[in-house]
Scaffold this motif. Structure first.
Motif, PDB file in Angstrom:
ATOM      1  N   SER A  31       1.036  -1.142   0.037  1.00 23.26           N
ATOM      2  CA  SER A  31      -0.045   0.033   0.026  1.00 23.26           C
ATOM      3  C   SER A  31       0.797   1.326  -0.058  1.00 23.26           C
ATOM      4  O   SER A  31       1.700   1.339   0.839  1.00 23.26           O
ATOM      5  CB  SER A  31      -0.749   0.080   1.209  1.00 23.26           C
ATOM      6  OG  SER A  31      -1.732  -1.003   1.181  1.00 23.26           O
ATOM      7  N   THR A  32       0.561   2.265  -1.058  1.00 23.55           N
ATOM      8  CA  THR A  32       1.483   3.255  -1.164  1.00 23.55           C
ATOM      9  C   THR A  32       0.632   4.533  -1.809  1.00 23.55           C
ATOM     10  O   THR A  32      -0.562   4.109  -2.296  1.00 23.55           O
ATOM     11  CB  THR A  32       2.884   3.244  -1.759  1.00 23.55           C
ATOM     12  OG1 THR A  32       3.474   4.367  -1.933  1.00 23.55           O
ATOM     13  CG2 THR A  32       2.503   2.727  -3.290  1.00 23.55           C
ATOM     14  N   ASN A  33       1.339   5.696  -1.826  1.00 26.48           N
ATOM     15  CA  ASN A  33       0.541   6.754  -2.483  1.00 26.48           C
ATOM     16  C   ASN A  33       1.418   7.271  -3.428  1.00 26.48           C
ATOM     17  O   ASN A  33       2.507   7.893  -3.174  1.00 26.48           O
ATOM     18  CB  ASN A  33       0.100   7.847  -1.227  1.00 26.48           C
ATOM     19  CG  ASN A  33      -0.624   8.738  -1.905  1.00 26.48           C
ATOM     20  OD1 ASN A  33      -0.404   9.600  -2.701  1.00 26.48           O
ATOM     21  ND2 ASN A  33      -1.965   8.853  -1.477  1.00 26.48           N
ATOM     22  N   TYR A  34       1.159   7.372  -4.726  1.00 26.66           N
ATOM     23  CA  TYR A  34       2.051   7.718  -5.922  1.00 26.66           C
ATOM     24  C   TYR A  34       1.433   9.078  -6.420  1.00 26.66           C
ATOM     25  O   TYR A  34       0.415   8.800  -7.000  1.00 26.66           O
ATOM     26  CB  TYR A  34       2.068   6.767  -7.093  1.00 26.66           C
ATOM     27  CG  TYR A  34       2.967   6.940  -7.924  1.00 26.66           C
ATOM     28  CD1 TYR A  34       4.307   6.565  -7.963  1.00 26.66           C
ATOM     29  CD2 TYR A  34       2.638   7.583  -9.166  1.00 26.66           C
ATOM     30  CE1 TYR A  34       5.285   6.951  -8.881  1.00 26.66           C
ATOM     31  CE2 TYR A  34       3.494   7.827 -10.079  1.00 26.66           C
ATOM     32  CZ  TYR A  34       4.797   7.467 -10.160  1.00 26.66           C
ATOM     33  OH  TYR A  34       5.737   7.851 -11.048  1.00 26.66           O
ATOM     34  N   GLY A  36      -0.513  11.274  -5.168  1.00 23.66           N
ATOM     35  CA  GLY A  36      -1.883  11.536  -4.678  1.00 23.66           C
ATOM     36  C   GLY A  36      -2.879  10.289  -4.974  1.00 23.66           C
ATOM     37  O   GLY A  36      -4.041  10.247  -4.724  1.00 23.66           O
ATOM     38  N   THR A  37      -2.307   9.361  -5.867  1.00 26.35           N
ATOM     39  CA  THR A  37      -3.135   7.872  -6.142  1.00 26.35           C
ATOM     40  C   THR A  37      -2.844   6.970  -5.112  1.00 26.35           C
ATOM     41  O   THR A  37      -1.554   6.602  -5.339  1.00 26.35           O
ATOM     42  CB  THR A  37      -2.871   7.673  -7.775  1.00 26.35           C
ATOM     43  OG1 THR A  37      -3.584   8.737  -8.464  1.00 26.35           O
ATOM     44  CG2 THR A  37      -3.754   6.367  -8.002  1.00 26.35           C
ATOM     45  N   PRO A  38      -3.768   6.409  -4.268  1.00 24.14           N
ATOM     46  CA  PRO A  38      -3.245   5.168  -3.767  1.00 24.14           C
ATOM     47  C   PRO A  38      -3.123   3.933  -4.672  1.00 24.14           C
ATOM     48  O   PRO A  38      -3.958   3.436  -5.556  1.00 24.14           O
ATOM     49  CB  PRO A  38      -4.674   4.822  -2.691  1.00 24.14           C
ATOM     50  CG  PRO A  38      -5.608   5.541  -3.455  1.00 24.14           C
ATOM     51  CD  PRO A  38      -5.111   6.900  -4.227  1.00 24.14           C
ATOM     52  N   LEU A  39      -2.117   3.113  -4.457  1.00 29.96           N
ATOM     53  CA  LEU A  39      -1.848   2.072  -5.269  1.00 29.96           C
ATOM     54  C   LEU A  39      -1.604   0.915  -4.369  1.00 29.96           C
ATOM     55  O   LEU A  39      -1.177   1.020  -3.050  1.00 29.96           O
ATOM     56  CB  LEU A  39      -0.546   2.220  -6.090  1.00 29.96           C
ATOM     57  CG  LEU A  39      -0.572   3.374  -7.220  1.00 29.96           C
ATOM     58  CD1 LEU A  39       0.857   3.503  -7.809  1.00 29.96           C
ATOM     59  CD2 LEU A  39      -1.712   3.064  -8.118  1.00 29.96           C
ATOM     60  N   THR A  40      -1.962  -0.189  -4.779  1.00 23.53           N
ATOM     61  CA  THR A  40      -1.686  -1.634  -4.102  1.00 23.53           C
ATOM     62  C   THR A  40      -1.114  -2.565  -5.001  1.00 23.53           C
ATOM     63  O   THR A  40      -1.674  -3.703  -5.303  1.00 23.53           O
ATOM     64  CB  THR A  40      -3.190  -2.183  -3.451  1.00 23.53           C
ATOM     65  OG1 THR A  40      -4.336  -2.281  -4.835  1.00 23.53           O
ATOM     66  CG2 THR A  40      -3.606  -1.175  -2.589  1.00 23.53           C
ATOM     67  N   LEU A 111       9.138   6.738  -2.197  1.00 25.88           N
ATOM     68  CA  LEU A 111       7.929   6.489  -1.889  1.00 25.88           C
ATOM     69  C   LEU A 111       7.837   5.773  -0.353  1.00 25.88           C
ATOM     70  O   LEU A 111       8.323   4.652  -0.359  1.00 25.88           O
ATOM     71  CB  LEU A 111       7.011   5.627  -2.674  1.00 25.88           C
ATOM     72  CG  LEU A 111       6.789   6.280  -4.134  1.00 25.88           C
ATOM     73  CD1 LEU A 111       5.872   5.136  -4.838  1.00 25.88           C
ATOM     74  CD2 LEU A 111       5.814   7.440  -4.031  1.00 25.88           C
ATOM     75  N   PHE A 113       5.655   2.977   2.105  1.00 28.21           N
ATOM     76  CA  PHE A 113       4.944   2.070   1.785  1.00 28.21           C
ATOM     77  C   PHE A 113       4.684   1.175   3.060  1.00 28.21           C
ATOM     78  O   PHE A 113       5.562   1.131   3.846  1.00 28.21           O
ATOM     79  CB  PHE A 113       5.168   1.225   0.631  1.00 28.21           C
ATOM     80  CG  PHE A 113       6.423   0.141   0.762  1.00 28.21           C
ATOM     81  CD1 PHE A 113       6.114  -1.049   1.232  1.00 28.21           C
ATOM     82  CD2 PHE A 113       7.610   0.435   0.591  1.00 28.21           C
ATOM     83  CE1 PHE A 113       7.117  -1.907   1.616  1.00 28.21           C
ATOM     84  CE2 PHE A 113       8.861  -0.214   0.879  1.00 28.21           C
ATOM     85  CZ  PHE A 113       8.495  -1.756   1.451  1.00 28.21           C
TER      86      PHE A 113
END
Length: 433
Positions: A31-34, A36-40, A111, A113
């Motif tokens: 789980s991270t934020n790239y 402004g977009t949360p990505l999994t 990033l 995570f």
């Protein structure tokens, strides 16, 4: 003697310390934020001693685990690098991911995570879920809250509204544009898996449908375009569910005896695309499925969909009482429907575009801006299917495609055109795996 007495205690402490050393082997949900977009994304790791290898986001990692400290490095074919440093505690991972573009090494992307091990894919006693929808979505989005969580092997019995948002009783629930039932969260489905949707029953739940008399511009040359320029009026159809037929409610002189068989189908079925993609509208299609409008996605068919999010996030809707190849009118016999599907998961089974299996055929879907490109996509994906499941060489694939391929235009009414490639299972039965 004292040393001898201490030996069992030391051995016990050594075993205890070894037992407490974490292992990173498994599938980790990151789980991270790239920007402004949360990505999994998914990170697959395998540990041997203190050596760790892994794959994720197109990288192949190698590194070490010392105690609770993990360090991984990867370099791709273009010279881009990715470095992961993390700490493990209580079955979780927390750290930093530093991605460096080979053409701009002075500005790496760093990033924070967190990650956790993906739950094991389990098949408890199958259940049937009776679900009554109260909201219908007009985007196939990974950000919509799941309406129901189910296990692999479970069955969902529910309803859809028609493409205009109207239910079986004529009540309007949504704006038009193929509003969808869902999303359904499937426990254990992870990015890199395949969602398997068995369509058990499609039951028409009202006695009327709507269409029109337009023709899509992809089907028109200049002469036909002039002839149909005044077309575009709505056509209402009567659905005789007992006889299994549909007829225009107010037919013209030449169509007063025109009757077609009912062939209920789902125009839309999707597993939500990944969060890095802007959520598509329910009139669009792509690798995630969507508004494919393929008239063999009906009772008895199995649809295979690429999983891009934890839980898969299954949507479906846009029920058609019948539709010819291509959906030439810009719509089909649009209606509402009772739907029963059984859902399963194929772990670590990657596919590109959606695939369909019927009792008679295996089918690949090409979905692109032109029929030419859709044709190529369908062919390429079938070649991959034959290579993966039947271990055919490129020469053998060409021989099978050249003698067994059947192509159908599935869709021309939307942004993406659709072309399907079918191969009879009878032909495939002669192949030696």
């Amino acid at each position: 003697m004292a040393h001898i007495k201490l030996l069992p205690m030391l051995l016990s402490l050594s075993f205890w310390a070894s037992a407490q050393t974490p292992s990173v082997t498994g599938r980790w949900i990151v789980s991270t934020n790239y920007l402004g977009t949360p990505l999994t994304p998914l990170l697959n790791l395998e540990q041997t001693g203190d050596k760790v290898t892994g794959t994720g986001r197109g990288y192949k990692y190698a590194g070490t685990l010392h105690g609770t400290d993990l360090h991984l490095m990867a370099t791709d074919e273009q010279g881009n690098t990715d470095e992961i440093t993390a700490t493990l505690a209580d079955g979780k991972m927390e750290g930093m991911d530093t991605e460096t573009d080979a053409s701009d090494k002075a500005h790496p992307m760093i990033l924070k995570f967190t990650a956790m091990l993906a739950p094991a894919l389990e098949h408890p006693q199958p259940r049937t879920h009776e679900f009554t929808p109260t909201v219908f979505y007009r985007q196939v989005s990974p950000f919509n809250k799941p309406v129901l969580t189910i296990n692999p092997g479970d069955t969902i019995h529910t309803t859809t509204v028609d493409a205009g948002g109207t239910d079986m009783n004529g009540v309007r629930w949504s704006l038009g544009g193929n509003p969808q039932t869902g999303p359904f969260y499937i426990t254990g489905a992870m990015p890199g898996d395949v969602l398997v949707v068995h369509i058990k029953k499609l039951t028409l739940n009202r006695d009327w449908a709507e269409s029109d008399d337009g023709l899509d511009e992809r089907a028109l040359n200049s002469d036909l375009a002039v002839k149909v320029k005044d077309n575009g009026k709505s056509i209402r159809w009567h659905l005789d569910r007992t006889a299994g037929t549909a007829t225009p409610e107010t037919p013209s002189e030449h169509l007063k005896h025109y009757t077609i068989p009912l062939k209920p189908m789902l125009g839309c079925i999707s597993a939500a695309p990944g969060p890095a993609q802007a959520p598509p509208g329910t009139g669009d299609s792509g690798y995630y499925g969507g508004n494919m409008d393929f008239n063999e996605i009906r009772e008895g068919a199995t649809v295979y969909l690429h999983v891009a999010n934890p839980g898969g996030l299954l949507y479906f809707g846009d029920a058609h009482a019948a539709q010819g190849d291509g959906e030439l009118n810009g719509n089909a016999l649009e209606t509402s429907m009772d739907v029963e599907v059984t859902v399963d998961v194929l772990p670590n089974k990657r596919i590109g575009d959606p695939r369909v299996e019927t009792a008679a055929d295996v089918i690949t879907m090409g979905l692109d801006g032109s029929l030419d490109d859709a044709f190529k996509e369908a062919t390429s994906d079938m070649a991959s299917w034959l290579a993966e499941d039947y271990k055919l060489t490129p020469s053998e694939i060409a021989q099978v495609l050249g003698t067994a391929a059947e192509y159908h235009v599935s869709e021309v009414a939307d942004r993406n055109a659709g072309m399907v490639l079918k191969i009879s299972k009878d032909r495939l039965a002669t192949l030696v795996k």
